[in-house]
Write a protein that holds these residues in place. Structure first.
Motif, PDB file in Angstrom:
ATOM      1  N   GLN A  78       0.839  -1.200   0.000  1.00  0.00           N
ATOM      2  CA  GLN A  78       0.000   0.000   0.000  1.00  0.00           C
ATOM      3  C   GLN A  78       0.866   1.239   0.000  1.00  0.00           C
ATOM      4  O   GLN A  78       1.808   1.365   0.761  1.00  0.00           O
ATOM      5  N   PHE A  79       0.553   2.152  -0.905  1.00  0.00           N
ATOM      6  CA  PHE A  79       1.297   3.402  -0.936  1.00  0.00           C
ATOM      7  C   PHE A  79       0.422   4.499  -0.384  1.00  0.00           C
ATOM      8  O   PHE A  79      -0.782   4.444  -0.470  1.00  0.00           O
ATOM      9  N   GLY A  80       1.062   5.540   0.068  1.00  0.00           N
ATOM     10  CA  GLY A  80       0.316   6.731   0.441  1.00  0.00           C
ATOM     11  C   GLY A  80      -0.465   6.517   1.708  1.00  0.00           C
ATOM     12  O   GLY A  80      -0.442   5.459   2.325  1.00  0.00           O
ATOM     13  N   GLY A  81      -1.144   7.560   2.083  1.00  0.00           N
ATOM     14  CA  GLY A  81      -1.944   7.466   3.292  1.00  0.00           C
ATOM     15  C   GLY A  81      -1.033   7.587   4.485  1.00  0.00           C
ATOM     16  O   GLY A  81       0.188   7.401   4.397  1.00  0.00           O
ATOM     17  N   ALA A  87       8.669  12.264   6.128  1.00  0.00           N
ATOM     18  CA  ALA A  87       8.151  11.735   4.861  1.00  0.00           C
ATOM     19  C   ALA A  87       6.869  12.469   4.480  1.00  0.00           C
ATOM     20  O   ALA A  87       6.659  12.822   3.319  1.00  0.00           O
ATOM     21  N   TYR A 102       7.786  15.806   3.206  1.00  0.00           N
ATOM     22  CA  TYR A 102       8.292  15.708   1.832  1.00  0.00           C
ATOM     23  C   TYR A 102       7.132  15.662   0.851  1.00  0.00           C
ATOM     24  O   TYR A 102       7.162  16.275  -0.192  1.00  0.00           O
ATOM     25  N   GLU A 103       6.103  14.867   1.218  1.00  0.00           N
ATOM     26  CA  GLU A 103       4.914  14.777   0.362  1.00  0.00           C
ATOM     27  C   GLU A 103       4.317  16.177   0.173  1.00  0.00           C
ATOM     28  O   GLU A 103       3.962  16.569  -0.927  1.00  0.00           O
ATOM     29  N   ILE A 152       5.788  19.164   0.647  1.00  0.00           N
ATOM     30  CA  ILE A 152       6.664  20.072  -0.093  1.00  0.00           C
ATOM     31  C   ILE A 152       6.583  19.765  -1.577  1.00  0.00           C
ATOM     32  O   ILE A 152       6.427  20.660  -2.405  1.00  0.00           O
ATOM     33  N   SER A 153       6.635  18.478  -1.883  1.00  0.00           N
ATOM     34  CA  SER A 153       6.611  18.085  -3.280  1.00  0.00           C
ATOM     35  C   SER A 153       5.301  18.525  -3.937  1.00  0.00           C
ATOM     36  O   SER A 153       5.276  19.005  -5.070  1.00  0.00           O
ATOM     37  N   TYR A 170       5.232  22.313  -4.248  1.00  0.00           N
ATOM     38  CA  TYR A 170       6.164  22.687  -5.307  1.00  0.00           C
ATOM     39  C   TYR A 170       5.500  22.524  -6.679  1.00  0.00           C
ATOM     40  O   TYR A 170       5.536  23.409  -7.519  1.00  0.00           O
ATOM     41  N   GLU A 193      -3.782  16.647  -6.895  1.00  0.00           N
ATOM     42  CA  GLU A 193      -2.558  16.520  -6.088  1.00  0.00           C
ATOM     43  C   GLU A 193      -2.926  16.247  -4.624  1.00  0.00           C
ATOM     44  O   GLU A 193      -2.316  15.412  -3.974  1.00  0.00           O
ATOM     45  N   GLN A 234      -4.000  12.716  -4.067  1.00  0.00           N
ATOM     46  CA  GLN A 234      -2.904  11.746  -4.018  1.00  0.00           C
ATOM     47  C   GLN A 234      -2.173  11.777  -2.689  1.00  0.00           C
ATOM     48  O   GLN A 234      -1.556  10.806  -2.295  1.00  0.00           O
ATOM     49  N   THR A 235      -2.210  12.933  -2.019  1.00  0.00           N
ATOM     50  CA  THR A 235      -1.444  13.071  -0.782  1.00  0.00           C
ATOM     51  C   THR A 235      -2.287  12.758   0.451  1.00  0.00           C
ATOM     52  O   THR A 235      -1.794  12.193   1.415  1.00  0.00           O
TER      53      THR A 235
END
Lengths: 137, 549
Positions: free
Chosen positions: B2-5, B180, B183-184, B186-187, B190, B212, B215-216
């Motif tokens: 699982q990604f994200g969350g 982390a 970072y999500e 900031i990215s 950005y 966006e 996704q975050t």
């Protein structure tokens, strides 16, 4: 007990990036190792043969591009895909380099989730290394 | 995988369990048994074996733990206490920082244990064979009683170091997790900041912001609803929404619109579990106002948090309000740009109208040429931005006529060579006037070359074919069509069919043949409306619009 997992080597001279990426990738089920410069990474890559390497460009002793080059000319490591992380503005494209093992160049600030997705995509056809080891043994 | 969350992983729990087990093993190696007890739990071991079983069932130990467990969980640095002959306990707090209802107990068994008066009773309580236990204890090589105090203080040090180490690792782990997340963020910010220049297409930026965020943040959908009416034609009053699910956007739009009535500047609404917001949109729904100069111009909604942890985190709120702030700035810029653009076009229109108005026969000509040039550009497959440039070029193509004497422009009958030469200067005069305006750079070629001919016989430069800029080839067709379809000082208007026939006849010599083919197929109804409009506002000229029968 041996579990089926990919090993990823993360190379950066900034500790927070090593920390963030290892944590993210470990949480996604990968085994991770870290190196603080290109020389350190090359040594580890030759002994441990990771399935994938994520490397910064600007590092002391040996930078990320030199590392990729060294890896690509060594038969033992030439197959290992490399993902390059680079500071924004320091524009670099895959095509800027003639190094065949660089699969993707990502700009910083990067999204850890994005990196994890990319890693999964690049490793989709690569068998997990621990299985490879047990077969070899 | 699982990604994200933002998932509080079991990772930490597993890790700490492993660390505990390792510590207990190390202590056993030096002759110390680690047990734990709680206010509501009996004394126990994390990895039970014969030794821990025996100790846990020891009645004297149970009594002493029961009597003291409350004090032990609350105080640290307690003394090592003797339970009975050869059996000592050293209680320890499980955490240095947080008060818990549990404590750890280091148990020291000495070489006097098996000779003690309670040994038989202890074995009996466990239903264990005395001889067997005696042998087992002897095999552990128990410490001597005089060593207990020393071992207890070593145990205390080791215990505290282990707790501290554990806490540091947990801290590093959670800092890493937060890093982390940052970072999500900031990215994401950005990506958004670098797209803020798309003021031409506000809907794209708003869509980007929503997707966006989706996704975050682990939400079912993210939406933006504005209240600026048609001031930004896209997205206007429509709900922009990003989701991985199929949503009934019309129903959502109604519910979200009603939020606009209740939202207050600078105040995030957070669904708290059983309020109207939760009922309507799901748990942990967040509603963030979008402000322009302090007034609410819209809302940003994150609805129905996904995953096990369905309460809004501070990261969710922070990121949503940062995005709302960016949206506010963006919308303000987009509106300013819209105003500026409207002023710019209005000024150009006023300027060209004043030139067209010099001659009652050319009234509205520039606007109509602008319309046809844009239509032809669309038919030729140009993108909307290019079409817009073509429209402006069409509007200003004759601006150079301002430098041609009125006596020449309005002269009835034939022109002398000098007069004709003076008229022919208008494209160059026009280009010269406009070259100082940066926004006109792309369209200068259209103004300068709209009288060039495809075979090179035109003016001012006599260039041919593809050398003539596309924009000029488009204007040329539109200009000629409109001129021939209108009454001029020197002739009456021609019928539609004869105009189109004439254009086709000179296709390849005067006009780009491919563009001519497209032009004759255009729908002229909008142009006709404009023509009628212009003629009715200029009553002196009889309506000369002639339909091909």
């Amino acid at each position: 007990m041996e579990t089926k997992t990919h090993k990823i080597l993360i190379v950066d001279d900034e500790a927070h990036i090593l920390q963030v990426l290892s944590l993210k990738l470990r949480n996604c089920g990968y085994e991770t190792a870290t190196a603080v410069d290109g020389e350190d990474a090359l040594r580890q890559a030759l002994t441990d043969t990771p399935d994938l390497i994520i490397s910064d460009v600007q590092m002391p002793y040996m930078n990320g591009l030199e590392l990729s080059n060294e890896l690509s000319v060594n038969a033992k490591t030439a197959h290992i895909p490399v993902v390059i992380l680079t500071a924004r503005g320091h524009t670099l494209e895959c095509s800027d380099t003639d190094i065949p093992n660089i699969k993707k160049v990502l700009g910083k600030p990067f999204s850890p989730r994005g990196v994890a997705e990319l890693v999964a995509e690049l490793l989709i056809d690569v068998p997990a290394s621990s299985i490879c080891n047990s077969e070899a043994a | 995988m699982q990604f994200g969350g933002r998932v509080k992983t079991q990772h930490t729990a597993t890790y700490s369990q492993q660390a505990n087990d390792a510590f207990e093993l190390q202590m056993r190696a030096v002759g110390i048994v680690v047990l734990h007890a709680g206010l509501h739990e009996k004394i126990a071991a994390s990895t039970p074996d014969w030794f821990t079983d025996l100790l846990c069932k020891t009645p004297m130990l149970q009594r002493i733990v029961q009597a003291n467990v409350r004090t032990w969980t609350e105080e640290n640095n307690m003394q090592c206490t003797q339970v009975c002959t050869g059996l000592w306990v050293a209680p320890m707090q499980t955490s240095g920082r947080r008060r818990t209802s549990e404590c750890g107990i280091g148990v020291f068994v000495t070489d006097e244990f098996c000779d003690g008066e309670s040994f038989h009773a202890i074995c009996q309580a466990s239903n264990a064979d005395v001889t067997m236990i005696r042998d087992l204890i002897a095999s552990t090589n128990p410490m001597s009683t005089k060593d207990v105090a020393r071992m207890a203080s070593l145990f205390q040090m080791a215990w505290n170091a282990s707790v501290q180490n554990e806490e540091s690792k947990t801290t590093v782990e959670s800092v890493g997790q937060e890093l982390a997340d940052s970072y999500e963020e900031i990215s994401m910010l950005y990506t958004m900041t670098s797209s803020m220049n798309s003021v031409n297409h506000p809907e794209r930026f708003i869509e980007l912001a929503c997707s966006e965020l989706l996704q975050t943040l682990p939400y079912e959908w993210i939406g933006v609803q504005l209240t600026i009416g048609d001031r930004l034609p896209k997205p206007g009053d429509k709900l922009v929404v990003a989701s991985n699910e199929q949503l009934q956007t019309e129903e959502l739009q109604q519910s979200v619109s009603s939020l606009l009535m209740t939202v207050e500047p600078g105040k995030t609404q957070i669904a708290n579990g059983d309020d109207a917001l939760t009922l309507e949109f799901g748990p942990a729904t967040l509603v963030e106002p979008i402000l322009k100069e302090g007034a609410v111009v819209g809302v940003l909604v994150a609805a129905n948090k996904q995953g096990e942890d369905n309460s809004a985190s501070s990261v969710d709120i922070k990121l949503l309000s940062a995005t709302a702030a960016q949206l506010g700035i963006f919308i303000e810029n987009a509106l300013l740009y819209e105003d500026l653009n409207a002023t710019f076009l209005g000024t150009l229109e006023a300027l060209t109208n004043s030139i067209d108005a010099k001659d009652k026969y050319t009234c509205g000509h520039s606007q109509r040429v602008a319309l046809l040039t844009a239509q032809l550009a669309t038919a030729a497959g140009l993108d909307p931005d290019q079409v817009n440039r073509c429209r402006i070029a069409g509007l200003v193509h004759d601006i150079g006529k301002i430098g041609v004497p009125e006596s020449v422009l309005l002269k009835k009958g034939g022109l002398t060579d000098d007069e004709f030469a003076s008229i022919q200067k208008h494209p160059e005069i026009g280009a010269k006037i406009l070259q100082e305006i940066p926004q006109m750079e792309d369209i200068l070629g259209g103004v300068l070359h709209h009288h060039e001919k495809y075979d090179g016989s035109g003016y001012p430069h006599g260039i041919a074919g593809e050398d003539i800029p596309m924009i000029a080839r488009l204007i040329s067709l539109a200009d000629t069509f409109d001129a021939m379809s209108s009454t001029r000082t020197y002739r009456n208007a021609m019928t539609r069919q004869s105009v189109l026939d004439e254009l086709s006849r000179v296709s390849g010599t005067q006009f780009d043949p491919e563009l001519t083919d497209l032009f004759v197929k255009l729908d002229f109804s909008e142009w006709e409306m404009l023509m009628i409009d212009h003629q009715s506002s200029n009553k002196e000229v009889p309506i000369t619009l002639k339909e091909a029968s």
